[in-house]
Design a protein around this motif. Structure first.
Motif, short mmCIF file in Angstrom:
data_model
loop_
_atom_site.label_atom_id
_atom_site.label_comp_id
_atom_site.label_asym_id
_atom_site.label_seq_id
_atom_site.Cartn_x
_atom_site.Cartn_y
_atom_site.Cartn_z
N ILE A 37 5.09 1.76 -2.32
CA ILE A 37 4.46 0.58 -2.91
C ILE A 37 4.69 0.57 -4.42
O ILE A 37 4.52 1.59 -5.09
CB ILE A 37 2.95 0.56 -2.59
CG1 ILE A 37 2.74 0.45 -1.08
CG2 ILE A 37 2.26 -0.59 -3.31
CD1 ILE A 37 1.29 0.56 -0.65
N GLN A 38 5.07 -0.58 -4.94
CA GLN A 38 5.35 -0.70 -6.37
C GLN A 38 4.52 -1.81 -7.00
O GLN A 38 4.08 -2.74 -6.31
CB GLN A 38 6.84 -0.98 -6.60
CG GLN A 38 7.75 0.16 -6.17
CD GLN A 38 9.20 -0.14 -6.47
OE1 GLN A 38 9.58 -1.26 -6.77
NE2 GLN A 38 10.04 0.89 -6.40
N THR A 39 4.33 -1.70 -8.31
CA THR A 39 3.56 -2.71 -9.04
C THR A 39 4.32 -3.13 -10.31
O THR A 39 5.07 -2.34 -10.88
CB THR A 39 2.18 -2.18 -9.46
OG1 THR A 39 2.35 -1.03 -10.31
CG2 THR A 39 1.35 -1.81 -8.24
N VAL A 54 2.06 -6.68 -6.39
CA VAL A 54 2.19 -5.44 -5.61
C VAL A 54 3.18 -5.71 -4.49
O VAL A 54 3.01 -6.66 -3.71
CB VAL A 54 0.83 -4.99 -5.02
CG1 VAL A 54 0.97 -3.64 -4.31
CG2 VAL A 54 -0.23 -4.92 -6.11
N ILE A 63 -4.98 -4.56 -0.21
CA ILE A 63 -5.36 -4.07 -1.53
C ILE A 63 -6.82 -4.44 -1.80
O ILE A 63 -7.25 -5.57 -1.54
CB ILE A 63 -4.46 -4.67 -2.62
CG1 ILE A 63 -2.98 -4.34 -2.35
CG2 ILE A 63 -4.87 -4.17 -4.00
CD1 ILE A 63 -2.67 -2.86 -2.34
N THR A 76 3.82 -8.75 0.00
CA THR A 76 3.47 -8.86 -1.42
C THR A 76 2.03 -9.33 -1.60
O THR A 76 1.53 -10.16 -0.84
CB THR A 76 4.42 -9.86 -2.13
OG1 THR A 76 5.76 -9.40 -2.00
CG2 THR A 76 4.08 -9.98 -3.61
N LEU A 108 -3.62 2.69 -7.04
CA LEU A 108 -2.64 2.07 -7.91
C LEU A 108 -3.24 1.89 -9.30
O LEU A 108 -4.34 1.32 -9.44
CB LEU A 108 -2.21 0.70 -7.36
CG LEU A 108 -1.59 0.70 -5.96
CD1 LEU A 108 -1.31 -0.75 -5.53
CD2 LEU A 108 -0.32 1.52 -5.91
#
Length: 215
Positions: A37-39, A54, A63, A76, A108
């Protein structure tokens, strides 16, 4: 009252069964998926606030942030309306689509910067190399006092550099000066040699003349 008690017992039993069904292999897979998972954040020109995106979410996650649940759409989630300078801490929570429902495999963290109000301002003309002039966002909130002190300090540095350049230009000798110095360095020894040679020649000329005339 009895019905409420029975409902609570059933709900509690269901949670126990659900937790019991969360096998290690499933939890390990969820942890692996959560690691992808990326932000990232972007400044919203309309709202003048930041949006956090996200990505790489599956339907097994949602989330949780500021008491709100964000379910992914197309993998997303977008969290809007974040103020500058906010340190965002959001939880990745396992959804009901997994046997490990309600597990939290990851947190996160996103540090939202401050908007630099002096970015490309008129006072930055001639100081474009300064970070406070060429960066739209900063990790700290800059005050007017701090900004002006940085501009003044850069002015002093530029003035000192200009003085040094002018000094180098003034002290750098020209070709004529170099030639004069060379001539001056060699002229005195040359004159001495000429005078000494002339006296020596004159002295021996007199002696030779006397010898020739038998004097």
């Amino acid at each position: 009252m009895k019905k409420l008690l029975v409902f609570c017992l059933m709900l509690f039993s269901g949670l126990l069964v659900m937790e019991a069904d969360c096998e290690y292999s499933e939890l390990r897979e969820l942890n692996t998926l959560a690691s992808y998972i990326q932000t990232n954040y972007e400044f919203n020109e309309e709202s003048k606030k930041f949006d956090i995106t996200v990505t790489n979410l599956t339907d097994k996650f949602y989330i949780f942030y500021e008491n709100k649940y964000y379910e992914p759409s197309g993998g997303t989630v977008i969290i809007s309306g974040i103020d500058e300078g906010t340190r965002v801490s959001a939880e990745v929570v396992v959804s009901v689509n997994s046997e490990c429902y309600n597990e939290k495999p990851r947190m996160l963290f996103v540090n939202i910067p401050y908007v630099n109000q002096y970015y490309k301002s008129n006072l930055c003309v001639g100081h474009e190399s300064l970070h406070v002039c060429n960066s739209r966002f900063l990790d700290y909130r800059i005050s007017e006092t701090t900004f002006l002190s940085l501009i003044n300090e850069d002015n002093k540095v530029n003035e000192d550099d200009k003085k040094d350049d002018d000094k180098i230009k003034v002290e750098k000798p020209s070709f004529v000066d170099k030639t004069f110095e060379i001539v001056k360095d060699y002229s005195i020894p040359f004159v001495i040699v000429v005078v000494v040679s002339g006296l020596t020649i004159s002295f021996y000329s007199v002696i030779i003349r006397k010898i020739k005339h038998g004097l």
